[in-house]
Scaffold this active site. Structure first.
Site, PDB file in Angstrom:
ATOM      1  N   CYS A 183      47.736  42.987  41.992  1.00  0.00           N
ATOM      2  CA  CYS A 183      46.557  42.459  41.302  1.00  0.00           C
ATOM      3  C   CYS A 183      45.379  42.254  42.242  1.00  0.00           C
ATOM      4  O   CYS A 183      44.268  41.967  41.797  1.00  0.00           O
ATOM      5  CB  CYS A 183      46.907  41.150  40.606  1.00  0.00           C
ATOM      6  SG  CYS A 183      47.934  41.384  39.134  1.00  0.00           S
TER       7      CYS A 183
ATOM      8  N   ASP B  40      44.365  36.508  27.874  1.00  0.00           N
ATOM      9  CA  ASP B  40      45.337  37.395  28.496  1.00  0.00           C
ATOM     10  C   ASP B  40      45.692  38.604  27.645  1.00  0.00           C
ATOM     11  O   ASP B  40      46.218  39.590  28.161  1.00  0.00           O
ATOM     12  CB  ASP B  40      46.603  36.609  28.842  1.00  0.00           C
ATOM     13  CG  ASP B  40      46.329  35.524  29.866  1.00  0.00           C
ATOM     14  OD1 ASP B  40      45.980  35.873  31.005  1.00  0.00           O
ATOM     15  OD2 ASP B  40      46.444  34.342  29.528  1.00  0.00           O
TER      16      ASP B  40
ATOM     17  N   ASP C  86      48.417  46.300  31.617  1.00  0.00           N
ATOM     18  CA  ASP C  86      48.194  45.962  33.027  1.00  0.00           C
ATOM     19  C   ASP C  86      48.846  47.031  33.894  1.00  0.00           C
ATOM     20  O   ASP C  86      49.961  47.473  33.599  1.00  0.00           O
ATOM     21  CB  ASP C  86      48.791  44.594  33.353  1.00  0.00           C
ATOM     22  CG  ASP C  86      47.956  43.830  34.367  1.00  0.00           C
ATOM     23  OD1 ASP C  86      47.543  44.453  35.368  1.00  0.00           O
ATOM     24  OD2 ASP C  86      47.719  42.637  34.161  1.00  0.00           O
TER      25      ASP C  86
ATOM     26  N   GLY D  40      54.577  56.549  26.458  1.00  0.00           N
ATOM     27  CA  GLY D  40      53.557  56.285  27.460  1.00  0.00           C
ATOM     28  C   GLY D  40      52.709  57.505  27.752  1.00  0.00           C
ATOM     29  O   GLY D  40      52.660  58.453  26.964  1.00  0.00           O
ATOM     30  N   HIS D  41      52.063  57.478  28.917  1.00  0.00           N
ATOM     31  CA  HIS D  41      51.184  58.574  29.311  1.00  0.00           C
ATOM     32  C   HIS D  41      51.196  58.690  30.827  1.00  0.00           C
ATOM     33  O   HIS D  41      51.304  57.680  31.531  1.00  0.00           O
ATOM     34  CB  HIS D  41      49.760  58.325  28.820  1.00  0.00           C
ATOM     35  CG  HIS D  41      48.826  59.471  29.097  1.00  0.00           C
ATOM     36  ND1 HIS D  41      48.985  60.711  28.540  1.00  0.00           N
ATOM     37  CD2 HIS D  41      47.726  59.547  29.891  1.00  0.00           C
ATOM     38  CE1 HIS D  41      48.016  61.520  28.961  1.00  0.00           C
ATOM     39  NE2 HIS D  41      47.247  60.831  29.785  1.00  0.00           N
TER      40      HIS D  41
END
Length: 350
Positions: free
Chosen positions: A19, A53, A70, A141-142
């Site tokens: 992060c 969030d 995220d 997903g990707h």
């Protein structure tokens, strides 16, 4: 051509890590600009306007859908551990809203010419193991060929609309509880400099792969008014968003905040991330109360970017014991009361 004999350090392939590679808060605000004038649907009950969030969509009177995403570059060199940390971090935003994860989508960007397939498979396997442990399997997903390794999740969860937690519900008189120690950004900087001890590394991995599962049951305890998770903007950055959203003031007792002992020592020796300085630049003006012994160490610690950090909870004082017991039962043994909420504005540290 890839050198099959040289060990590959994932962290060396990225300019930042975890992060800590988030955009500068000031730059992000400038990029986002003014809110859209598009009329929001009535059932979109939480959007980006409060910097919460996750987004939340009311499906019916009994169920709301929580959606978040995220992803980031490696904070550690072991591929499976990187995947686990990234997945744990992504799921944290669902828990911070008081929700239970239901399924995920993977976001994958890998420098295919620099990483062998087995390392990429290990990253995905790490993420999958955490998602499945949370009861939220990865359903798709990707992926893209990227200049740096990037991994994360779109995470979806559900919650009863009446038990939804936001970052803007704190009330004067509340106490603040933090679920995990801080210092992960300092640990990650030390790791890159080969200054982190084996014990420090073990603490770092244990914390960043510990799911914030207590969030899903917080609202049922009663007296819990707000929650968020402490990640890339540091303790003060995310606390500042909580205060702004509720129009209140926070008082933090510095000695009550759980901090990894080695992280404190490393910070005192000058180890820090570039993100901590950017975070302080963004939130420093809101820190209206500082003790006489305030120093640069305070700025480093309280603005240290956390990867997969702990939940920050605002609750009534008579609920604090139950909230702490709830954290401790889930293995968050360092959870502690770190301050209080008052009428007013800004943040004071004592």
């Amino acid at each position: 051509m890839m050198d099959d004999t040289a060990p590959i350090r994932l962290s060396a392939l990225a300019h930042g890590g975890g992060c800590g590679c988030k955009l500068d808060p000031a730059v992000l605000s400038d990029i986002l600009g003014a809110p859209s004038a598009f009329p929001l649907p009535r059932d979109l009950i939480v959007d980006a306007s409060t910097r919460d969030d996750a987004a939340v969509w009311r499906i019916n009177d009994e169920t709301a859908l929580v959606a978040t995403t995220d992803f980031f570059t490696p904070i550690v060199d072991d591929p499976e551990t990187f995947g686990k940390i990234a997945a744990t971090n992504a799921l944290s935003d669902v828990y911070a809203m008081g929700a239970t994860p239901i399924f995920c989508l993977a976001l994958v960007g890998m420098p295919v010419g620099k990483l062998p397939p087995e390392m990429i498979r290990a990253i995905l396997a790490g993420g999958r193991s955490v998602a499945e442990a949370a009861g939220a399997p990865i359903a798709g997903g990707h992926s893209i060929d990227a200049a740096e390794p990037i991994y994360g999740l779109v995470a979806l969860g559900t919650v009863h609309p009446d038990r939804l937690l936001t970052n803007s519900g704190a009330r004067p008189g509340d106490v603040l509880i933090l679920g995990k120690p801080i210092g992960i950004g300092i640990f990650s900087a030390a790791l890159k400099q080969d200054r982190l001890s084996p014990d420090g590394y073990a603490q770092m991995v244990a914390s960043t792969t510990r799911l914030n599962t207590p969030g899903a049951g917080l609202a049922a305890l009663g007296g819990v008014h707000a929650a968020t998770d402490v990640t890339g903007f540091g303790l003060l950055g995310h606390l500042g968003e909580m205060c702004d959203g509720a129009g209140v003031r926070a008082v933090i007792e510095r000695r009550a905040v759980p901090v990894f002992a080695e992280a404190r020592s490393l910070a005192a020796a000058g180890v820090r991330t570039g993100a901590s300085g950017r975070n302080w630049a963004a939130v420093g003006a809101a820190v209206t109360g500082r003790p006489a012994d305030w120093s640069g160490l305070d700025e480093t610690l309280w603005c240290d970017p956390q990867t997969s950090g702990g939940l920050l909870v605002s609750c009534a004082p008579d609920s604090a014991e139950a909230v702490l017991a709830h954290f401790h039962k889930a293995g968050h043994s360092d959870a502690a009361v770190i301050g209080r909420i008052e009428a007013g504005e800004g943040i004071a540290l004592v």
